[in-house]
Scaffold this motif. Structure first.
Motif, PDB file in Angstrom:
ATOM      1  N   ARG A 156       0.830  -1.217   0.000  1.00  0.00           N
ATOM      2  CA  ARG A 156       0.000   0.000   0.000  1.00  0.00           C
ATOM      3  C   ARG A 156       0.859   1.260   0.000  1.00  0.00           C
ATOM      4  N   LEU A 157       1.974   1.202   0.713  1.00  0.00           N
ATOM      5  CA  LEU A 157       2.856   2.363   0.815  1.00  0.00           C
ATOM      6  C   LEU A 157       3.748   2.535  -0.412  1.00  0.00           C
ATOM      7  N   GLY A 158       3.853   1.487  -1.222  1.00  0.00           N
ATOM      8  CA  GLY A 158       4.676   1.567  -2.424  1.00  0.00           C
ATOM      9  C   GLY A 158       6.154   1.691  -2.108  1.00  0.00           C
ATOM     10  N   THR A 159       6.603   0.990  -1.078  1.00  0.00           N
ATOM     11  CA  THR A 159       8.005   1.064  -0.671  1.00  0.00           C
ATOM     12  C   THR A 159       8.492  -0.340  -0.327  1.00  0.00           C
ATOM     13  N   ASP A 160       9.812  -0.497  -0.194  1.00  0.00           N
ATOM     14  CA  ASP A 160      10.330  -1.824   0.149  1.00  0.00           C
ATOM     15  C   ASP A 160      10.863  -1.881   1.571  1.00  0.00           C
ATOM     16  N   TYR A 161      10.703  -0.794   2.335  1.00  0.00           N
ATOM     17  CA  TYR A 161      11.070  -0.853   3.757  1.00  0.00           C
ATOM     18  C   TYR A 161      10.268   0.157   4.557  1.00  0.00           C
ATOM     19  N   ILE A 162      10.118  -0.135   5.840  1.00  0.00           N
ATOM     20  CA  ILE A 162       9.421   0.726   6.807  1.00  0.00           C
ATOM     21  C   ILE A 162      10.468   1.218   7.795  1.00  0.00           C
ATOM     22  N   ASP A 163      10.488   2.512   8.057  1.00  0.00           N
ATOM     23  CA  ASP A 163      11.521   3.064   8.937  1.00  0.00           C
ATOM     24  C   ASP A 163      11.289   2.697  10.406  1.00  0.00           C
ATOM     25  N   LEU A 164      10.043   2.775  10.860  1.00  0.00           N
ATOM     26  CA  LEU A 164       9.701   2.370  12.231  1.00  0.00           C
ATOM     27  C   LEU A 164       8.419   1.567  12.181  1.00  0.00           C
ATOM     28  N   TYR A 165       8.505   0.299  12.615  1.00  0.00           N
ATOM     29  CA  TYR A 165       7.335  -0.584  12.614  1.00  0.00           C
ATOM     30  C   TYR A 165       6.929  -0.805  14.064  1.00  0.00           C
ATOM     31  N   GLN A 166       5.673  -0.466  14.395  1.00  0.00           N
ATOM     32  CA  GLN A 166       5.218  -0.429  15.780  1.00  0.00           C
ATOM     33  C   GLN A 166       4.016  -1.354  15.987  1.00  0.00           C
ATOM     34  N   GLN A 167       4.043  -2.108  17.081  1.00  0.00           N
ATOM     35  CA  GLN A 167       2.841  -2.856  17.443  1.00  0.00           C
ATOM     36  C   GLN A 167       1.807  -1.864  17.946  1.00  0.00           C
ATOM     37  N   HIS A 168       0.632  -1.852  17.318  1.00  0.00           N
ATOM     38  CA  HIS A 168      -0.349  -0.790  17.564  1.00  0.00           C
ATOM     39  C   HIS A 168      -0.916  -0.838  18.981  1.00  0.00           C
ATOM     40  N   TRP A 169      -1.279  -2.017  19.428  1.00  0.00           N
ATOM     41  CA  TRP A 169      -1.778  -2.240  20.793  1.00  0.00           C
ATOM     42  C   TRP A 169      -1.279  -3.590  21.267  1.00  0.00           C
ATOM     43  N   PRO A 170      -1.064  -3.760  22.558  1.00  0.00           N
ATOM     44  CA  PRO A 170      -0.695  -5.089  23.068  1.00  0.00           C
ATOM     45  C   PRO A 170      -1.797  -6.101  22.768  1.00  0.00           C
ATOM     46  N   ASP A 171      -1.390  -7.348  22.576  1.00  0.00           N
ATOM     47  CA  ASP A 171      -2.333  -8.446  22.340  1.00  0.00           C
ATOM     48  C   ASP A 171      -2.113  -9.483  23.434  1.00  0.00           C
ATOM     49  N   VAL A 172      -3.085  -9.604  24.347  1.00  0.00           N
ATOM     50  CA  VAL A 172      -2.906 -10.496  25.507  1.00  0.00           C
ATOM     51  C   VAL A 172      -3.023 -11.969  25.145  1.00  0.00           C
ATOM     52  N   THR A 173      -3.438 -12.274  23.899  1.00  0.00           N
ATOM     53  CA  THR A 173      -3.629 -13.669  23.508  1.00  0.00           C
ATOM     54  C   THR A 173      -2.363 -14.300  22.922  1.00  0.00           C
ATOM     55  N   ILE A 174      -1.370 -13.483  22.643  1.00  0.00           N
ATOM     56  CA  ILE A 174      -0.118 -13.983  22.041  1.00  0.00           C
ATOM     57  C   ILE A 174       1.048 -13.591  22.938  1.00  0.00           C
ATOM     58  N   PRO A 175       1.945 -14.540  23.253  1.00  0.00           N
ATOM     59  CA  PRO A 175       3.117 -14.180  24.060  1.00  0.00           C
ATOM     60  C   PRO A 175       3.915 -13.054  23.391  1.00  0.00           C
ATOM     61  N   ILE A 176       4.372 -12.110  24.194  1.00  0.00           N
ATOM     62  CA  ILE A 176       5.112 -10.973  23.646  1.00  0.00           C
ATOM     63  C   ILE A 176       6.359 -11.438  22.906  1.00  0.00           C
ATOM     64  N   ASP A 177       7.002 -12.504  23.388  1.00  0.00           N
ATOM     65  CA  ASP A 177       8.233 -12.941  22.712  1.00  0.00           C
ATOM     66  C   ASP A 177       7.955 -13.437  21.296  1.00  0.00           C
ATOM     67  N   GLU A 178       6.794 -14.057  21.065  1.00  0.00           N
ATOM     68  CA  GLU A 178       6.442 -14.489  19.699  1.00  0.00           C
ATOM     69  C   GLU A 178       6.290 -13.286  18.776  1.00  0.00           C
ATOM     70  N   THR A 179       5.593 -12.257  19.278  1.00  0.00           N
ATOM     71  CA  THR A 179       5.402 -11.040  18.493  1.00  0.00           C
ATOM     72  C   THR A 179       6.742 -10.394  18.173  1.00  0.00           C
ATOM     73  N   MET A 180       7.587 -10.282  19.169  1.00  0.00           N
ATOM     74  CA  MET A 180       8.861  -9.595  18.985  1.00  0.00           C
ATOM     75  C   MET A 180       9.839 -10.393  18.130  1.00  0.00           C
ATOM     76  N   GLU A 181       9.744 -11.727  18.186  1.00  0.00           N
ATOM     77  CA  GLU A 181      10.582 -12.547  17.302  1.00  0.00           C
ATOM     78  C   GLU A 181      10.227 -12.292  15.844  1.00  0.00           C
ATOM     79  N   ALA A 182       8.933 -12.184  15.564  1.00  0.00           N
ATOM     80  CA  ALA A 182       8.505 -11.906  14.185  1.00  0.00           C
ATOM     81  C   ALA A 182       8.961 -10.515  13.752  1.00  0.00           C
ATOM     82  N   LEU A 183       8.850  -9.551  14.657  1.00  0.00           N
ATOM     83  CA  LEU A 183       9.291  -8.190  14.360  1.00  0.00           C
ATOM     84  C   LEU A 183      10.804  -8.171  14.111  1.00  0.00           C
TER      85      LEU A 183
END
Length: 329
Positions: free
Chosen positions: A128-155
Protein backbone atom coordinates in the motif's frame (compact mmCIF):
# COMPACT_ATOMS: atom_id res chain seq x y z
CA UNK A 1 12.54 21.92 12.35
CA UNK A 2 14.17 19.83 15.07
CA UNK A 3 14.92 16.13 14.71
CA UNK A 4 15.10 13.24 17.20
CA UNK A 5 17.11 10.04 16.93
CA UNK A 6 15.04 7.00 17.87
CA UNK A 7 16.84 5.17 20.65
CA UNK A 8 19.94 3.31 19.51
CA UNK A 9 18.77 3.08 15.88
CA UNK A 10 20.03 5.11 12.94
CA UNK A 11 16.52 6.45 12.31
CA UNK A 12 15.98 10.16 12.99
CA UNK A 13 12.51 11.69 12.75
CA UNK A 14 11.13 15.21 12.76
CA UNK A 15 9.90 16.25 16.21
CA UNK A 16 6.64 17.33 14.59
CA UNK A 17 5.54 14.21 12.72
CA UNK A 18 2.61 14.11 10.31
CA UNK A 19 -0.13 11.96 11.88
CA UNK A 20 -2.31 10.46 9.16
CA UNK A 21 -5.11 9.01 11.29
CA UNK A 22 -7.56 11.75 10.30
CA UNK A 23 -6.36 11.51 6.70
CA UNK A 24 -7.76 7.98 6.57
CA UNK A 25 -11.17 9.27 7.64
CA UNK A 26 -11.82 6.40 10.08
CA UNK A 27 -13.40 7.64 13.34
CA UNK A 28 -13.01 11.25 12.18
CA UNK A 29 -16.30 11.54 10.28
CA UNK A 30 -15.10 10.53 6.82
CA UNK A 31 -12.65 11.92 4.31
CA UNK A 32 -14.74 14.74 2.86
CA UNK A 33 -12.75 17.81 1.85
CA UNK A 34 -9.62 15.84 2.59
CA UNK A 35 -6.44 16.98 0.81
CA UNK A 36 -4.07 14.72 2.68
CA UNK A 37 -1.52 14.33 -0.13
CA UNK A 38 -1.23 18.11 -0.38
CA UNK A 39 -0.96 18.30 3.41
CA UNK A 40 1.91 15.79 3.48
CA UNK A 41 3.76 17.69 0.75
CA UNK A 42 3.25 21.01 2.58
CA UNK A 43 4.57 19.40 5.78
CA UNK A 44 7.64 18.10 3.99
CA UNK A 45 8.38 21.57 2.62
CA UNK A 46 8.35 22.80 6.25
CA UNK A 47 10.86 20.15 7.35
CA UNK A 48 8.34 17.57 8.60
CA UNK A 49 10.01 14.53 7.08
CA UNK A 50 8.22 11.84 9.13
CA UNK A 51 4.75 10.38 8.56
CA UNK A 52 2.94 8.13 11.03
CA UNK A 53 0.18 5.89 9.71
CA UNK A 54 -1.45 2.48 10.33
CA UNK A 55 -3.36 -0.10 8.29
CA UNK A 56 -6.52 0.33 10.38
CA UNK A 57 -6.76 4.07 9.58
CA UNK A 58 -9.43 3.91 6.91
CA UNK A 59 -8.87 0.16 6.51
CA UNK A 60 -5.83 0.67 4.31
CA UNK A 61 -6.79 4.08 2.92
CA UNK A 62 -4.39 6.11 5.05
CA UNK A 63 -1.40 3.97 4.00
CA UNK A 64 -2.46 4.26 0.36
CA UNK A 65 -2.68 8.07 0.70
CA UNK A 66 0.79 8.15 2.28
CA UNK A 67 2.09 5.91 -0.52
CA UNK A 68 0.68 8.31 -3.12
CA UNK A 69 2.20 11.30 -1.32
CA UNK A 70 5.74 9.91 -1.08
CA UNK A 71 5.94 8.91 -4.76
CA UNK A 72 7.24 12.38 -5.61
CA UNK A 73 9.47 12.72 -2.52
CA UNK A 74 13.03 11.37 -2.10
CA UNK A 75 12.46 8.11 -0.19
CA UNK A 76 15.72 8.35 1.77
CA UNK A 77 14.68 11.77 3.09
CA UNK A 78 11.27 10.58 4.37
CA UNK A 79 10.60 8.38 7.40
CA UNK A 80 7.56 6.10 7.25
CA UNK A 81 6.19 5.03 10.63
CA UNK A 82 3.44 2.46 10.46
CA UNK A 83 1.97 -0.25 12.68
CA UNK A 84 0.66 -3.77 12.92
CA UNK A 85 -1.61 -5.73 15.24
CA UNK A 86 -5.12 -4.37 14.64
CA UNK A 87 -7.05 -6.64 12.28
CA UNK A 88 -10.48 -5.85 10.89
CA UNK A 89 -10.30 -8.63 8.28
CA UNK A 90 -9.51 -11.51 10.63
CA UNK A 91 -11.44 -12.56 13.74
CA UNK A 92 -8.48 -13.66 15.84
CA UNK A 93 -6.89 -12.47 19.07
CA UNK A 94 -8.45 -10.07 21.55
CA UNK A 95 -11.66 -8.29 20.52
CA UNK A 96 -10.96 -4.56 20.51
CA UNK A 97 -14.00 -2.65 19.26
CA UNK A 98 -17.04 -2.47 17.04
CA UNK A 99 -16.71 0.25 14.43
CA UNK A 100 -17.71 1.22 10.90
CA UNK A 101 -15.59 1.70 7.83
CA UNK A 102 -15.72 4.89 5.75
CA UNK A 103 -18.72 3.52 3.87
CA UNK A 104 -20.75 2.89 7.01
CA UNK A 105 -20.31 -0.88 7.04
CA UNK A 106 -20.05 -2.54 10.47
CA UNK A 107 -16.65 -3.95 11.39
CA UNK A 108 -15.18 -5.79 14.35
CA UNK A 109 -11.55 -4.93 15.10
CA UNK A 110 -9.26 -7.39 16.90
CA UNK A 111 -5.87 -6.95 18.55
CA UNK A 112 -3.87 -9.77 17.06
CA UNK A 113 -0.09 -10.06 16.82
CA UNK A 114 0.59 -13.67 15.90
CA UNK A 115 3.77 -14.45 13.96
CA UNK A 116 2.20 -15.18 10.56
CA UNK A 117 -0.21 -12.26 10.86
CA UNK A 118 2.64 -9.78 11.40
CA UNK A 119 4.53 -11.04 8.35
CA UNK A 120 1.36 -10.75 6.25
CA UNK A 121 0.55 -7.28 7.60
CA UNK A 122 4.03 -6.05 6.79
CA UNK A 123 3.77 -7.22 3.18
CA UNK A 124 0.35 -5.56 2.83
CA UNK A 125 1.66 -2.30 4.28
CA UNK A 126 4.70 -2.28 2.00
CA UNK A 127 2.41 -2.79 -1.00
CA UNK A 128 0.00 0.00 0.00
CA UNK A 129 2.86 2.36 0.81
CA UNK A 130 4.68 1.57 -2.42
CA UNK A 131 8.01 1.06 -0.67
CA UNK A 132 10.33 -1.82 0.15
CA UNK A 133 11.07 -0.85 3.76
CA UNK A 134 9.42 0.73 6.81
CA UNK A 135 11.52 3.06 8.94
CA UNK A 136 9.70 2.37 12.23
CA UNK A 137 7.34 -0.58 12.61
CA UNK A 138 5.22 -0.43 15.78
CA UNK A 139 2.84 -2.86 17.44
CA UNK A 140 -0.35 -0.79 17.56
CA UNK A 141 -1.78 -2.24 20.79
CA UNK A 142 -0.70 -5.09 23.07
CA UNK A 143 -2.33 -8.45 22.34
CA UNK A 144 -2.91 -10.50 25.51
CA UNK A 145 -3.63 -13.67 23.51
CA UNK A 146 -0.12 -13.98 22.04
CA UNK A 147 3.12 -14.18 24.06
CA UNK A 148 5.11 -10.97 23.65
CA UNK A 149 8.23 -12.94 22.71
CA UNK A 150 6.44 -14.49 19.70
CA UNK A 151 5.40 -11.04 18.49
CA UNK A 152 8.86 -9.60 18.99
CA UNK A 153 10.58 -12.55 17.30
CA UNK A 154 8.50 -11.91 14.19
CA UNK A 155 9.29 -8.19 14.36
CA UNK A 156 12.99 -9.01 14.75
CA UNK A 157 12.89 -11.20 11.67
CA UNK A 158 11.52 -8.29 9.64
CA UNK A 159 14.39 -6.12 10.90
CA UNK A 160 16.92 -8.81 9.92
CA UNK A 161 15.38 -9.01 6.43
CA UNK A 162 15.76 -5.26 5.95
CA UNK A 163 12.03 -4.70 5.59
CA UNK A 164 12.02 -2.73 8.87
CA UNK A 165 14.76 -0.35 10.03
CA UNK A 166 13.69 0.00 13.68
CA UNK A 167 11.20 -1.69 16.00
CA UNK A 168 8.79 0.13 18.29
CA UNK A 169 5.57 -0.33 20.22
CA UNK A 170 2.49 1.73 20.93
CA UNK A 171 0.29 1.82 24.03
CA UNK A 172 2.69 -0.46 25.92
CA UNK A 173 3.05 -0.38 29.70
CA UNK A 174 6.48 -0.41 31.33
CA UNK A 175 6.09 -4.09 32.22
CA UNK A 176 5.21 -4.95 28.62
CA UNK A 177 8.21 -3.00 27.33
CA UNK A 178 10.48 -4.84 29.77
CA UNK A 179 9.12 -8.18 28.55
CA UNK A 180 9.58 -7.22 24.89
CA UNK A 181 13.14 -6.07 25.56
CA UNK A 182 14.10 -9.66 26.44
CA UNK A 183 13.70 -10.47 22.74
CA UNK A 184 14.29 -7.27 20.76
CA UNK A 185 15.76 -3.80 21.08
CA UNK A 186 12.82 -1.42 21.11
CA UNK A 187 13.60 2.17 20.12
CA UNK A 188 10.28 3.83 20.95
CA UNK A 189 6.85 3.75 22.55
CA UNK A 190 3.97 5.74 21.07
CA UNK A 191 1.53 6.91 23.74
CA UNK A 192 -1.41 9.30 24.19
CA UNK A 193 -0.33 12.52 25.90
CA UNK A 194 -1.61 16.05 26.17
CA UNK A 195 -2.06 18.92 28.62
CA UNK A 196 -5.19 17.19 29.88
CA UNK A 197 -3.87 13.61 29.73
CA UNK A 198 -0.51 13.30 31.46
CA UNK A 199 -0.62 9.91 33.21
CA UNK A 200 2.47 8.55 31.37
CA UNK A 201 4.62 11.02 33.33
CA UNK A 202 4.33 8.66 36.31
CA UNK A 203 5.96 5.58 34.80
CA UNK A 204 6.44 5.33 31.02
CA UNK A 205 8.36 8.61 30.73
CA UNK A 206 10.90 7.83 33.49
CA UNK A 207 11.43 4.32 32.12
CA UNK A 208 12.02 5.52 28.57
CA UNK A 209 14.34 8.29 29.76
CA UNK A 210 16.39 5.82 31.81
CA UNK A 211 16.62 3.32 28.94
CA UNK A 212 17.14 5.65 25.96
CA UNK A 213 13.76 4.98 24.35
CA UNK A 214 12.04 7.70 22.37
CA UNK A 215 8.48 8.67 23.28
CA UNK A 216 6.20 9.60 20.42
CA UNK A 217 2.96 11.15 21.62
CA UNK A 218 -0.35 11.07 19.79
CA UNK A 219 -3.32 13.38 20.28
CA UNK A 220 -1.19 16.22 21.74
CA UNK A 221 -4.01 18.61 20.82
CA UNK A 222 -6.49 16.18 22.41
CA UNK A 223 -8.54 15.61 19.24
CA UNK A 224 -8.72 19.36 18.60
CA UNK A 225 -9.85 20.30 22.10
CA UNK A 226 -6.63 22.18 22.88
CA UNK A 227 -6.85 24.42 19.82
CA UNK A 228 -9.45 26.48 21.70
CA UNK A 229 -11.80 26.19 18.72
CA UNK A 230 -14.20 23.69 20.29
CA UNK A 231 -17.32 25.28 21.78
CA UNK A 232 -19.38 23.84 24.67
CA UNK A 233 -22.23 21.78 23.27
CA UNK A 234 -20.60 21.43 19.84
CA UNK A 235 -21.97 18.40 18.02
CA UNK A 236 -19.89 15.86 16.14
CA UNK A 237 -21.10 13.60 13.36
CA UNK A 238 -21.81 9.90 13.59
CA UNK A 239 -18.58 7.91 13.55
CA UNK A 240 -16.55 10.80 15.01
CA UNK A 241 -14.74 9.51 18.11
CA UNK A 242 -15.25 12.87 19.88
CA UNK A 243 -18.98 12.11 19.95
CA UNK A 244 -19.67 11.16 23.60
CA UNK A 245 -16.03 11.55 24.68
CA UNK A 246 -15.85 12.67 28.36
CA UNK A 247 -13.44 15.52 27.54
CA UNK A 248 -15.96 16.94 25.06
CA UNK A 249 -18.93 17.31 27.38
CA UNK A 250 -20.10 20.95 27.69
CA UNK A 251 -18.75 21.18 31.26
CA UNK A 252 -15.35 19.73 30.33
CA UNK A 253 -14.98 21.99 27.28
CA UNK A 254 -15.92 25.04 29.36
CA UNK A 255 -13.33 24.12 32.01
CA UNK A 256 -10.59 23.54 29.41
CA UNK A 257 -11.37 26.72 27.48
CA UNK A 258 -11.10 28.77 30.68
CA UNK A 259 -7.51 27.58 31.11
CA UNK A 260 -6.70 28.07 27.43
CA UNK A 261 -7.91 31.65 27.63
CA UNK A 262 -5.37 32.28 30.40
CA UNK A 263 -2.45 31.16 28.24
CA UNK A 264 -3.74 32.63 24.97
CA UNK A 265 -1.98 36.00 25.56
CA UNK A 266 1.35 34.14 25.75
CA UNK A 267 0.68 32.62 22.33
CA UNK A 268 -0.02 36.09 20.97
CA UNK A 269 3.34 37.38 22.26
CA UNK A 270 4.98 34.59 20.24
CA UNK A 271 2.95 35.46 17.14
CA UNK A 272 1.61 31.92 17.44
CA UNK A 273 -1.76 30.21 17.57
CA UNK A 274 -2.98 28.51 20.72
CA UNK A 275 -2.45 25.13 19.06
CA UNK A 276 1.16 26.00 18.24
CA UNK A 277 1.78 27.04 21.84
CA UNK A 278 0.31 23.74 23.06
CA UNK A 279 2.57 21.74 20.71
CA UNK A 280 5.66 23.69 21.74
CA UNK A 281 4.80 23.13 25.42
CA UNK A 282 4.29 19.41 24.74
CA UNK A 283 7.74 19.05 23.17
CA UNK A 284 9.29 20.96 26.07
CA UNK A 285 8.15 18.31 28.58
CA UNK A 286 10.86 15.96 29.92
CA UNK A 287 11.19 12.80 27.85
CA UNK A 288 8.70 13.79 25.15
CA UNK A 289 10.57 13.48 21.87
CA UNK A 290 8.03 13.63 19.07
CA UNK A 291 4.47 14.93 18.67
CA UNK A 292 2.21 13.37 16.04
CA UNK A 293 -0.13 15.98 14.63
CA UNK A 294 -2.78 15.45 11.99
CA UNK A 295 -3.80 17.72 9.14
CA UNK A 296 -6.45 17.33 6.45
CA UNK A 297 -5.17 20.12 4.21
CA UNK A 298 -1.93 22.03 3.46
CA UNK A 299 -2.92 25.05 5.55
CA UNK A 300 -3.31 22.97 8.72
CA UNK A 301 -0.04 21.18 7.99
CA UNK A 302 1.89 24.43 7.69
CA UNK A 303 0.35 25.76 10.91
CA UNK A 304 1.40 22.60 12.77
CA UNK A 305 5.00 22.83 11.54
CA UNK A 306 5.23 26.47 12.61
CA UNK A 307 5.02 25.35 16.24
CA UNK A 308 8.79 24.91 15.95
CA UNK A 309 9.37 28.55 14.96
CA UNK A 310 9.70 29.77 18.55
CA UNK A 311 11.00 28.67 21.95
CA UNK A 312 9.52 28.76 25.44
CA UNK A 313 11.59 29.93 28.39
CA UNK A 314 11.62 28.07 31.70
CA UNK A 315 9.49 30.85 33.20
CA UNK A 316 6.92 30.59 30.38
CA UNK A 317 6.66 26.82 30.77
CA UNK A 318 6.26 27.26 34.53
CA UNK A 319 3.49 29.83 33.94
CA UNK A 320 1.62 27.38 31.67
CA UNK A 321 2.05 24.54 34.18
CA UNK A 322 0.55 26.67 36.94
CA UNK A 323 -2.52 27.34 34.81
CA UNK A 324 -2.85 23.61 34.11
CA UNK A 325 -2.71 22.63 37.78
CA UNK A 326 -5.83 20.68 38.69
CA UNK A 327 -7.03 20.36 35.11
CA UNK A 328 -5.68 16.89 34.31
CA UNK A 329 -8.43 14.44 33.56
Amino acid sequence: MEYQKLGSSDVSVSRITFGSWAAGGWMWGGTEQNDAVGAIHASYDMGVTSIDTAPVYGMGLSEEIVGEAIKSLPRDKVQILTKFGLRWDLAKGEFSMKTKDNHGHDLDVYRYAGRDSIIRECEDSLRRLGTDYIDLYQQHWPDVTIPIDETMEALGRLVEQGKVRAAGVSNYSVAQMQEAEKTINLVSNQMPYSMVRRDIEADVVPYCQANSKAILVYSPLQLGLLTGKIKPGQEFGEGDLRNGHPLFTPAAVTRTNAVLNKIRPLAETKNATLGQLVLRWTLAQPGIGVALVGARNPEQAVQNARAMNFQLTFEEIDFINKQLAGLQA
